[in-house]
Enzyme design. Structure first.
Site, PDB file in Angstrom:
ATOM      1  N   ILE A 511      56.498  61.092 -23.528  1.00 25.78           N
ATOM      2  CA  ILE A 511      56.937  60.786 -22.335  1.00 25.78           C
ATOM      3  C   ILE A 511      58.345  61.653 -21.996  1.00 25.78           C
ATOM      4  O   ILE A 511      58.855  61.763 -20.883  1.00 25.78           O
ATOM      5  CB  ILE A 511      57.664  59.432 -22.183  1.00 25.78           C
ATOM      6  CG1 ILE A 511      58.436  59.243 -23.412  1.00 25.78           C
ATOM      7  CG2 ILE A 511      56.382  58.417 -22.271  1.00 25.78           C
ATOM      8  CD1 ILE A 511      59.019  57.765 -23.310  1.00 25.78           C
ATOM      9  N   GLY A 512      58.624  62.616 -22.817  1.00 25.34           N
ATOM     10  CA  GLY A 512      59.885  63.509 -22.560  1.00 25.34           C
ATOM     11  C   GLY A 512      60.062  64.505 -23.587  1.00 25.34           C
ATOM     12  O   GLY A 512      59.426  64.402 -24.569  1.00 25.34           O
ATOM     13  N   LYS A 513      60.797  65.683 -23.268  1.00 27.63           N
ATOM     14  CA  LYS A 513      61.371  66.502 -24.237  1.00 27.63           C
ATOM     15  C   LYS A 513      62.735  66.599 -24.136  1.00 27.63           C
ATOM     16  O   LYS A 513      63.139  66.730 -23.034  1.00 27.63           O
ATOM     17  CB  LYS A 513      60.403  67.806 -24.094  1.00 27.63           C
ATOM     18  CG  LYS A 513      59.064  67.873 -24.558  1.00 27.63           C
ATOM     19  CD  LYS A 513      58.238  69.126 -24.589  1.00 27.63           C
ATOM     20  CE  LYS A 513      56.886  69.215 -25.002  1.00 27.63           C
ATOM     21  NZ  LYS A 513      56.429  70.543 -24.940  1.00 27.63           N
ATOM     22  N   GLY A 515      66.511  68.795 -26.075  1.00 27.79           N
ATOM     23  CA  GLY A 515      67.151  69.740 -27.064  1.00 27.79           C
ATOM     24  C   GLY A 515      66.922  69.014 -28.494  1.00 27.79           C
ATOM     25  O   GLY A 515      66.540  69.911 -29.389  1.00 27.79           O
ATOM     26  N   PHE A 516      66.850  67.971 -28.649  1.00 29.35           N
ATOM     27  CA  PHE A 516      66.907  67.265 -30.052  1.00 29.35           C
ATOM     28  C   PHE A 516      65.192  67.309 -30.600  1.00 29.35           C
ATOM     29  O   PHE A 516      64.878  67.308 -31.627  1.00 29.35           O
ATOM     30  CB  PHE A 516      67.162  65.737 -29.915  1.00 29.35           C
ATOM     31  CG  PHE A 516      67.258  65.144 -31.430  1.00 29.35           C
ATOM     32  CD1 PHE A 516      68.324  65.562 -32.320  1.00 29.35           C
ATOM     33  CD2 PHE A 516      66.226  64.265 -31.624  1.00 29.35           C
ATOM     34  CE1 PHE A 516      68.234  64.695 -33.453  1.00 29.35           C
ATOM     35  CE2 PHE A 516      66.295  63.686 -32.850  1.00 29.35           C
ATOM     36  CZ  PHE A 516      67.232  63.824 -33.703  1.00 29.35           C
ATOM     37  N   GLY A 517      64.440  66.929 -29.343  1.00 24.14           N
ATOM     38  CA  GLY A 517      63.045  67.019 -29.911  1.00 24.14           C
ATOM     39  C   GLY A 517      62.278  66.268 -28.832  1.00 24.14           C
ATOM     40  O   GLY A 517      62.384  65.951 -27.713  1.00 24.14           O
ATOM     41  N   VAL A 519      60.241  62.794 -27.293  1.00 29.23           N
ATOM     42  CA  VAL A 519      60.366  61.472 -27.016  1.00 29.23           C
ATOM     43  C   VAL A 519      59.142  60.959 -26.695  1.00 29.23           C
ATOM     44  O   VAL A 519      58.198  61.328 -25.724  1.00 29.23           O
ATOM     45  CB  VAL A 519      61.158  61.392 -25.819  1.00 29.23           C
ATOM     46  CG1 VAL A 519      61.456  59.709 -25.820  1.00 29.23           C
ATOM     47  CG2 VAL A 519      62.635  61.876 -26.039  1.00 29.23           C
ATOM     48  N   LYS A 533      62.569  58.759 -30.266  1.00 29.69           N
ATOM     49  CA  LYS A 533      62.961  60.212 -30.095  1.00 29.69           C
ATOM     50  C   LYS A 533      62.836  61.081 -31.523  1.00 29.69           C
ATOM     51  O   LYS A 533      63.557  60.452 -32.529  1.00 29.69           O
ATOM     52  CB  LYS A 533      64.278  60.501 -29.590  1.00 29.69           C
ATOM     53  CG  LYS A 533      64.732  61.949 -29.209  1.00 29.69           C
ATOM     54  CD  LYS A 533      65.998  62.030 -28.262  1.00 29.69           C
ATOM     55  CE  LYS A 533      67.364  61.494 -28.919  1.00 29.69           C
ATOM     56  NZ  LYS A 533      68.558  61.773 -28.095  1.00 29.69           N
ATOM     57  N   ASP A 629      78.598  65.084 -22.772  1.00 35.41           N
ATOM     58  CA  ASP A 629      77.390  65.524 -22.091  1.00 35.41           C
ATOM     59  C   ASP A 629      76.901  64.594 -21.242  1.00 35.41           C
ATOM     60  O   ASP A 629      75.670  64.404 -21.125  1.00 35.41           O
ATOM     61  CB  ASP A 629      76.212  65.653 -23.212  1.00 35.41           C
ATOM     62  CG  ASP A 629      75.349  66.809 -23.069  1.00 35.41           C
ATOM     63  OD1 ASP A 629      75.323  67.613 -22.174  1.00 35.41           O
ATOM     64  OD2 ASP A 629      74.314  66.723 -23.611  1.00 35.41           O
TER      65      ASP A 629
END
Length: 848
Positions: A511-513, A515-517, A519, A533, A629
């Protein structure tokens, strides 16, 4: 043209291949270098094509062999002939190149996932050479421009008779490549000996040298000039979008004569050779704008570039200079800084050349922090006869270290048949043990399938360097001899549960991307829907953020902060599990989206929700926490558009009562970053206030905070928004879909709040509590406008609450008296039942 020999081999097993990276003793003739014809390969095709004046030969002319069951071709009708075909790999496969000259080689890999029955855009794969990962978890897509090819460029020393480039599909996926380039470079283009610069500690020789590493090109800028291509087929692009303060810089007039770098290829810096950079780079530059003496002494006219890089990695920097303005050497000298730490004085004196213009360069290896960028600054020297600073070109390359996790290659002449006697001769008992382990694994997997069916039944491979399956990063003994503090072990979730919840991290659950990786959406065994995540397995990056997120979210509770359900750190995995937010990110609903436009009242309420979460973070959490952030992608919406602040990996504890700020490395996101924090590295709660002000402007205008495609004065939304407000033309940049909905009084209060948040000086910005009060006031003004006709709102500083009769608008409790448990700044008509049901499953003993 010589027909080079190429092999494409495939096998699922590998044995070690010696890959030595060392300085070659081979000497080139002084003027004898030409870009070799090999290897330029048009992958997936038997035909040769010409692209940008270079011939890429078809695979049939390379005497290549393929296994048809494991490789395939795909063809398209895209305009570029180089990207009309692709070679596709269903299992580990490699290209093998014969090497006839030792030296530094350039490797370019071309990827263009054109539309095809195979759906190339769904590919997921790694690419390696012996001992090094070149790409990990790649999809071959150009994230910045979907209509352009992704070209990855690497520099490596090769002193072996051959080299293999191996494509390794991830589980249940495939790999592909459109074209490959590999050729030797001129001698000394990159030196083995380079200085390593640390902001604290200065310069020192790089241990082991560069030739024991691989370099990946990240940026190559023609500073002050236009896009160009050099003799080595390297692309140089303009630098404008990376300037931090464009108003301090100007393009120097292009040099009308001919700049001739030092002839030959036997120089080793700082003198540039004919291959270091083209004359188009050395013949253009950016320089400081003319300024008063006092302004220059205050450093107001520095040239500063901030370029995105991977977090916490070493990066090779090359800065190109050529003074074609000064009448003689030694008149112009200036200071070079990296991350605001002084590096050296740049001076085109007799050590470079006795005549001008003379092109030269300086190399450094710099360790990036986890802010996501490297900052390079040039400052005019107040004692120089010519008070100026300039830069002609800038290159940044990621330094890739060798990795023991890269599988060793199996030679193509080996086979299972001639290896069998060796296996049998080792020990019969070992074979029995293997059979027992496989049988037990089969029974265990059958049991798990009965518990919960999983679409993708192949479990994740254990990394080569992993210990037992229960290995934990967070409970490893630190250098102080004790586990990391404040990690809530009660929140640990077994990896097998998350594999079941996400269908083994299947692409359909993505469902998403970030900087950490990646999702993934998942459903736990208790029926709770969650967002999972997952960092890139085995990467080792992001561990500090992983720890911080767990420590922060396991200790705070607020209905406008995303809840941490749990985490997993088995098998060198780093996985965070959150409550699922149905509507995704605020950014998803603002621009470049097919989702329905949010009304002005809904946007106001989202801003209020987010401000409540940040206010609690600053004043209601123990010791105060600074998010660091804040941005629209870190504000998530549930099914009712209730907003919650997310992603606390960069968070820091606020300053102690006796200190005004926390001194720390700069971290955050371009466009949202507090300029005062950026300059001083002094972090306060007001840095979050600035970032939130940018979010408010983003909500109002529905456009990206940084848009390089716009005119220069409009690229940065914060600067453009303040300029429009000061000119009285803010109405012109408001999202057209809400322009007719906004009451002018509400807009004026909202825009004044933005202006206060974006003040250059942090001390001039309001607290988050004051921002919250102002936003609630703007909402009441909007609601009042829908109910009654009023006189125009003349002055926000005057008291209008009495005439508008807004009984629900009240001043919040004093920030100094707001305790950790004082969670009163929430909407009165909201129920806590949903939030309580979430937290009842967290098993957090010390949650607030």
């Amino acid at each position: 043209m010589e027909i080079p020999k190429l092999h494409i081999i495939q096998h699922s097993r590998c044995i070690p291949l010696l890959f030595l990276l060392q300085l070659s003793s081979l000497q080139f003739a002084s003027l004898g270098y030409n870009v070799p014809d090999k290897y330029f390969i048009n992958c997936g095709s038997d035909d040769s094509v010409t692209e940008s004046g270079k011939v890429y030969v078809g695979e049939s002319t390379l005497q290549a062999t393929f296994s048809s069951s494991n490789t395939e071709r795909n063809q398209s009708s895209v305009p570029s002939p180089l990207y009309q075909t692709a070679r596709i790999f269903r299992r580990d496969s490699w290209y093998k190149f014969d090497i006839d000259k030792n030296g530094t080689y350039l490797v370019r890999l071309h990827f263009f996932p054109f539309s095809s029955p195979t759906n190339l855009s769904s590919a997921r794969f790694n690419v390696s050479v012996p001992g090094f990962w070149l790409l990990q978890n790649s999809d071959g897509r150009n994230d910045t421009n979907n209509n352009s090819a992704l070209v990855k460029e690497f520099f490596m020393e090769i002193s072996t008779p051959s080299i293999k480039i191996t494509f390794r599909p991830l589980e249940s996926s495939f790999a592909f490549v459109n074209a490959i380039e590999l050729f030797v470079l001129p001698l000394h283009l990159i030196s083995d000996n380079v200085a390593h610069f640390a902001p604290i500690g200065g310069t020192s020789p790089l241990s082991g040298g560069l030739y024991s590493r691989v370099l990946e090109t990240k940026h190559r800028l023609n500073v002050g000039g236009q896009s160009t291509r050099d003799i080595l087929l390297r692309n140089w692009i303009p630098d404008d979008i990376y300037l931090t303060y464009p108003e301090n810089a100007k393009n120097r007039s292009a040099y009308q004569g001919q700049i001739v770098p030092r002839v030959g290829d036997d120089a080793d810096g700082p003198n540039a050779t004919s291959y270091t950079a083209p004359s188009e780079v050395y013949g253009t530059a950016k320089e400081s704008k003319n300024s008063s003496d006092n302004a220059t002494e205050l450093g107001l006219f520095n040239l500063t570039w901030a370029l995105p890089v991977d977090n916490n990695t070493d990066n090779f920097l090359r800065l190109h200079f050529c003074d074609y303005v000064s009448p003689q050497v030694g008149l112009t000298y200036f200071e070079l800084s990296i991350y605001d730490a002084h590096v050296m004085q740049v001076n085109s004196d007799g050590n470079v050349s006795n005549e001008l213009p003379a092109p030269y360069y300086y190399d450094f290896v710099v360790s990036s922090d986890n802010s996501g960028y490297i900052k390079v600054s040039l400052t005019p020297n107040g004692t120089a006869p010519v008070r100026n600073a300039f830069l002609n070109g800038l290159e940044i390359m990621k330094v890739i270290e060798s990795s023991n996790s890269v599988p060793a290659d199996l030679d193509e002449h080996d086979s299972d048949h001639n290896r069998l006697p060796v296996l049998l001769g080792s020990a019969l008992g070992g074979l029995v043990l293997v059979v027992v382990v496989v049988l037990l694994g089969f029974l265990w997997r059958s049991k798990m399938r009965k518990e919960k069916p999983v679409e993708n039944s192949d479990w994740l491979p254990i990394p080569v360097n992993a210990g037992g399956s229960s290995h934990s990063r967070l409970t490893d003994i630190t250098s102080h001899g004790s586990p990391l503090p404040n990690i809530n072990l009660g929140l640990k979730i077994p990896l097998i549960d998350l594999q079941l919840a996400t269908k083994n991290f299947h692409a359909s659950q993505l469902i998403g991307k970030g900087g950490f990786g990646n999702v993934y959406k998942g459903v736990l065994k208790n029926g709770m829907t969650v967002a999972v995540k997952r960092s890139q397995p085995g990467s080792g990056q992001g561990l500090p953020e992983f720890q911080t997120e767990i420590m922060v979210l396991s200790k705070i509770r607020h209905k406008h902060l995303v809840s941490l359900i749990g985490y997993c750190d088995e098998r060198f995995e780093m996985i965070l599990v959150y409550e699922y937010m149905e509507k995704g990110t605020l950014r998803d609903h603002l621009y470049n989206t097919k989702l329905p436009s949010l009304s002005w009242k809904v946007r106001l309420q989202i801003c209020i929700d987010s401000a409540r979460g940040l206010h609690y973070l600053h004043k209601g959490a123990s010791g105060g926490i600074i998010h660091r952030d804040v941005k629209s992608t870190n504000i998530l919406l549930d099914e009712n558009h209730v907003a919650k602040v997310a992603d606390f990996g960069l968070s820091r504890s606020g300053p102690a009562d006796t200190q005004p700020h926390v001194t720390t490395g700069v971290k955050g996101t371009f466009g949202y970053l507090d300029p005062e924090y950026f300059r001083s590295q002094q972090l306060t709660e007001k840095s979050d206030v600035y970032s939130f002000g940018v979010v408010l402007l983003e909500v109002l205008c529905a456009r990206a905070v940084i848009d390089p495609s716009l005119p220069r004065d409009q690229i940065n939304l914060a600067e453009w928004g303040l300029l429009c407000k000061n000119k009285g033309i803010l109405q012109e940049i408001i999202d057209p879909s809400i322009k007719d909905q906004i009451d002018q009084n509400s807009l004026r209060k909202f825009s004044e709040t933005i202006e206060k948040c974006l003040q250059e000086d942090g001390s001039d910005r309001p607290s988050m509590g004051d921002v919250l009060w102002d936003l609630e006031y703007a909402l009441q003004l909007q609601k009042g406008a829908n109910a009654t006709q009023r006189e125009p709102y003349e002055d926000s500083s005057s008291s209008v609450s009495a005439s508008l009769q807004l009984p629900n608008v009240r001043r919040l409790p004093s920030l100094s008296t707001l305790s950790e448990a004082d969670d009163t700044i929430v909407r009165g008509d909201e129920s806590d039942s949903v939030v309580d049901s979430v937290f009842s499953q967290l098993k957090i003993d010390d949650a607030r």
